[in-house]
Design a protein around this motif. Sequence first.
Motif, mmCIF file in Angstrom:
data_model
loop_
_atom_site.group_PDB
_atom_site.id
_atom_site.type_symbol
_atom_site.label_atom_id
_atom_site.label_comp_id
_atom_site.label_asym_id
_atom_site.label_seq_id
_atom_site.Cartn_x
_atom_site.Cartn_y
_atom_site.Cartn_z
ATOM 1 N N UNK A 92 0.793 -1.225 0.000
ATOM 2 C CA UNK A 92 0.000 0.000 0.000
ATOM 3 C C UNK A 92 0.820 1.266 0.000
ATOM 4 N N UNK A 93 2.120 1.144 -0.310
ATOM 5 C CA UNK A 93 2.981 2.321 -0.305
ATOM 6 C C UNK A 93 3.879 2.258 -1.533
ATOM 7 N N UNK A 94 4.593 3.327 -1.800
ATOM 8 C CA UNK A 94 5.631 3.238 -2.824
ATOM 9 C C UNK A 94 6.886 3.894 -2.276
ATOM 10 N N UNK A 95 8.007 3.516 -2.906
ATOM 11 C CA UNK A 95 9.294 3.894 -2.338
ATOM 12 C C UNK A 95 10.112 4.689 -3.344
ATOM 13 N N UNK A 96 10.978 5.541 -2.802
ATOM 14 C CA UNK A 96 11.883 6.298 -3.672
ATOM 15 C C UNK A 96 13.194 6.548 -2.938
ATOM 16 N N UNK A 121 18.830 9.497 0.528
ATOM 17 C CA UNK A 121 17.659 9.218 1.374
ATOM 18 C C UNK A 121 16.787 8.169 0.685
ATOM 19 N N UNK A 122 16.078 7.401 1.469
ATOM 20 C CA UNK A 122 15.048 6.498 0.957
ATOM 21 C C UNK A 122 13.782 6.775 1.745
ATOM 22 N N UNK A 123 12.713 7.008 1.012
ATOM 23 C CA UNK A 123 11.449 7.318 1.671
ATOM 24 C C UNK A 123 10.356 6.418 1.131
ATOM 25 N N UNK A 124 9.388 6.157 1.996
ATOM 26 C CA UNK A 124 8.210 5.409 1.536
ATOM 27 C C UNK A 124 6.973 6.237 1.817
ATOM 28 N N UNK A 125 6.129 6.286 0.836
ATOM 29 C CA UNK A 125 4.931 7.105 0.975
ATOM 30 C C UNK A 125 3.685 6.236 1.004
ATOM 31 N N UNK A 126 2.892 6.454 2.032
ATOM 32 C CA UNK A 126 1.600 5.768 2.111
ATOM 33 C C UNK A 126 0.527 6.844 2.131
ATOM 34 N N UNK A 127 -0.455 6.767 1.234
ATOM 35 C CA UNK A 127 -1.429 7.854 1.151
ATOM 36 C C UNK A 127 -2.349 7.865 2.375
ATOM 37 N N UNK A 128 -2.951 9.022 2.638
ATOM 38 C CA UNK A 128 -3.812 9.118 3.828
ATOM 39 C C UNK A 128 -5.076 8.260 3.708
ATOM 40 N N UNK A 129 -5.488 7.955 2.487
ATOM 41 C CA UNK A 129 -6.726 7.185 2.300
ATOM 42 C C UNK A 129 -6.415 5.875 1.592
ATOM 43 N N UNK A 130 -7.269 4.871 1.804
ATOM 44 C CA UNK A 130 -7.045 3.602 1.119
ATOM 45 C C UNK A 130 -7.364 3.677 -0.373
ATOM 46 N N UNK A 131 -8.099 4.674 -0.790
ATOM 47 C CA UNK A 131 -8.444 4.808 -2.199
ATOM 48 C C UNK A 131 -8.783 6.266 -2.478
ATOM 49 N N UNK A 132 -8.483 6.694 -3.687
ATOM 50 C CA UNK A 132 -8.739 8.073 -4.062
ATOM 51 C C UNK A 132 -9.446 8.033 -5.420
ATOM 52 N N UNK A 133 -10.557 8.750 -5.527
ATOM 53 C CA UNK A 133 -11.379 8.624 -6.737
ATOM 54 C C UNK A 133 -11.119 9.719 -7.763
ATOM 55 N N UNK A 134 -10.779 9.307 -8.972
ATOM 56 C CA UNK A 134 -10.808 10.213 -10.107
ATOM 57 C C UNK A 134 -12.181 10.082 -10.766
#
Lengths: 778, 277
Positions: free
Chosen positions: A470-474, A614-627
């Motif tokens: 549920x996250x992505x890394x950079x 640096x290495x960071x992982x981002x997890x969005x505040x919501x489980x799903x976001x609607x377009x």
Amino acid sequence: MAEEFASAPHFVGARIPRTEDSRLLRGEAQYLDDIQIPNLLEMAFVRSPYAAARILSVDSSAAWNIPGVRAVFTFADMPFVLPQNGPSPIDQPVLARERVRHAGEAVVAVVAESRYIAEDACEAVHVAYTPEEPVLDMQAAQKDRPRRVHDAAPNVFYHQEYETEGFQAAFDTAPHRLTMTFQTTRQTACSLETRGIIAAADPFSGRMTVYCGTQSPHRLRGDLAEMLQMEEHLLRVIVPEVGGAFGMKAATYPEYLAVVQAARLLRQPVKWTADRVESFLSDVHARDDIHDLEVAFDQRGQIIAVKDHLMADGGAYASYPFSGAIGETSLAAKVITGPYDIAHLSTVIDCTYSNKVPLGAYRGVWGPVASFVQEGMVDRIAQFLHLDAAEVRRTNLVQPNQLPYRNAAGMLYDSGSFTESFEHALAQLDYTRWRATQEQARRVGKYLGIGLSNFVEPTAMASSEAGSIGYESCSVRVEPSGTVTAWLGLGPSGQGHETTMAQVLADQLGVDLEHIVVLHGDTDAAPLGGGTGGSRSGPLGGGAAMQAGRKMRERLDVYAAHMLEAAVEDIAWEHGRAHVRGVYARHVSLRDIARIAYNDVRQIPSGLPIGLEVTERYQPPRPVSFSNGTHAAVVEVNPSTGQVTVLDYVVVNDCGTLINPLIVEGQIHGGVAQGVGAALLESLVYDDSGQLLTTTLMDYLLPSAPLVPRMRIEHLVTPSDGALGVKGMGEGSLIASPAAIAGAVNDALSPWGVSFERLPIAPRDIVTSLGRSSAAPV
Amino acid sequence: MKPAHFEYFRAATIGEAVDKLGGDPEARLLAGGQSLIPAMNFRVARPSQLIDINGLEELKPLVARLPENILEVGALVRHQQIATSPLVQRYLPFMATVALSIGHWAIRSRGSVGGSLCHADPAAEWPAFMVAAGAEMVVAGPQKYRRIPADTFCSGFMETALGPGEMLVKIEIPLAQGGWGFWEVARRPGDFALAGAVCRRHHSRTTVTWFGADLSGPGTVTVESEGGAGHGTHFWEDAASRVLAVDDDYMLQILGYCADQACRQAQSDEGRDYDNR
Ligand SMILES: Cc1cc2nc3c(=O)[nH]c(=O)nc-3n(C[C@H](O)[C@H](O)[C@H](O)COP(=O)(O)OP(=O)(O)OC[C@H]3O[C@@H](n4cnc5c(N)ncnc54)[C@H](O)[C@@H]3O)c2cc1C
């Protein structure tokens, strides 16, 4: 949202041509089949000619005798499976074990010095079968008829029921009810570059390097390690250029295990690339769904309740790790009401096994099916009540003041522009003018139709065909020379991430694009991430890039403040140079900082680590976001031949903040092209014995360039509350377009009272449905 | 998708090609390869030997023999050459229209008129066009040359009147008078046609030649009438059902539609003047 940009955004939102295009358009990109490795062997497969059969014996002696043949493997030689521990208990064997369960299932793997020899050897392998009755009809299959596909399990491998409270009363007391059955025909992603894999052991380190056009490099590495009982740290997955994936390349396939295992056993590099026939017979299929639907509504067309029995034919096995049948139905059940405010919902889901190719992911997964059902339902209501199709949509759309809106299935639409995008699309199209033109045209025997399609697109979900990360890394590294290298855990296949992720980083770091390189797809270098799928790379990958960039920027600000003897808050960056805000003369370059960070480490401001990584992982505040958005199509149907021409096409798209409108539009163009395919052309056809009849591009009709309409695209921007306000947008265009085009065809045929509830709509279907008269009844 | 083993031979003369062909019943000529090579890759065709005729200059002429009123087309002339040749534009522009509906540019650049005729796909345009044009095929055999009229050349589903060891050398097309029309229905531009029709009109004579995937080869019907070409779709549909072995309603309907459209074109074309008239 604005405070998330460390600098004023120069790059996010700009129409920046893709970094990738130069090598792609020059033909310089290196795809899997371009990779040259000394002593590379090639694998080919003997595939089942039957949909269902028992394997009596395999005689490979003649194949072994062909010069250049290095190995002939059956399941006994590589007894591995793709496990299913979810709702379906049935494993998929690497090579068929005792039974074959779909035409094209791999039975024997041959390894030889060339593909020519390998194919000769495949012909020389004799497999004796006892054919069994195939299971081909999903509705019969639900009752285990004519039999079970797997003795050990009933055919229904996924069953779910859901109902809102008070559904029955609302449904029963509604003024009107209609029944309809929507059906989509099997399709497949049909990427230009077929699937393939190379496995090459490094004899010195004992590690195995695997080249594969996968969407989830780290997940594939984990899968191979687990399924083949290898050590994960001794595996390296490298993703070369990928010529299209569309969800289909997210799966882990039996052939992948066979190649890696063969390379282990033979201690020599092995390659397999699918030819087109193999692709049709072994890439996951998609969209094999039936929706038995009842809808209740009032005299204004306001929809009160929807009852849907969702069925999908999952094929012989649940594709690993993501069964398309479960994905298509369970998600469709959650958004079958689309952007419409419908209070009551009752859904039943049944996914079944059959003797067909496993169902997996294809761009949009559930969406193209659900949108086709949802918009078809609205059109049928309009027809029934003799109301304008646009009017009925207005009546039902979720209004701005209802947002955030929880739909009847419990999904939360975080934000959106449902009414606005619809009105903009009507205006862009000039809906009233086309209605008038349609009237006039009918009088001279020309049949035009208008199709409207409002869509919601759940994006950036924790779990998708790409996996359940549920996250992505950079990771970002400022090199000693002051240029920037970034790695992401993504697995792009043409989406332009090297450009978009660099845009995000450039704004965070205050450097120019040409000083950033974005890398991905090598598990030895990239931080562990989820890959590309489910419209997650923009919002999650972009979030990771933003977060890593910002983290780096904070460190750089400390350096700059220290060196310029200013306060951190007063530091501003432009073109890779920090200056004291308002005083351009006092500046320091990223290169100067990098030199200190790596080579003059005694000068590093206290409290900061050595180096710039640096290495960071981002997890969005919501489980799903609607377009969301709206597609509108105008078509002309020739009633004599059934040929459909798209005359006009409008897209209004809202995916929050646009990182790069050019790339967003490219994604939309492709999605609409695929929508033309889904609505009018593409179908995988099985005969009564379970043979797939459409195994070449002469039979499986992809939309060719002249059939893709010119389209006008308008962007609306309703930001998400996630990083940068970005929402996903990889699938929306294919979610909406089949419904728009099918709706337009149905509208054109309305004088005959004909309405198709099955895709694709082929010329023959049209002509046949009109009977013997090519002029409309008056 | 790799072919089975085969030998390759590049012929230097027609005589050599014919000798090789006659000596090995499993040998096949290679022209543009646009039909043969895919069939070999599927291992549906498994020739023992490919006799490459692409070096034979005698198969490449594209000339108008004006005293005889004949357009001579070598078997190896490519579809795209027909589409762009000024000579064809001048003497038989209709032929260029037909050429452009064959496949895509890449296929037309390699695929040859002779290859198409010898492959005799029922959905191909050239066999029907040649029948409509009253063309003659010039064929080289082991002993001698002979001539075969177009209407007996394509003798059935992917069958020709070529005997063992015979090859097509050239096609002679009369530059006759009258109007031409052509219409086909395909699922996508560039696909083989589901059905199509070539129409010729001269004075009161209207001739329609159909082609299409469900047929066994070109089928022709001639109608004598004083009036215009406007017989309408249903008329041609009935005619098609009498002449062709097709009982599929949809196919009949589009065969009728194509004939009707082709006839309308031929009617308006009849008034036009070409250089040869
Ligand atoms: C995607 C695609 C779409 C196509 N669409 C169309 C279409 O719309 N309409 C259409 O008409 N065609 C179409 N074609 C076929 C194309 O026109 C081929 O070029 C044609 O059918 C064969 O010509 P060729 O020169 O390639 O012959 P080849 O493939 O080389 O040969 C075909 C056969 O003819 C034999 N042959 C060739 N030359 C001679 C000769 N001189 N004498 C005796 N035998 C000979 C060969 O031995 C072989 O059996 C399409 C092909 C493709 C791949």
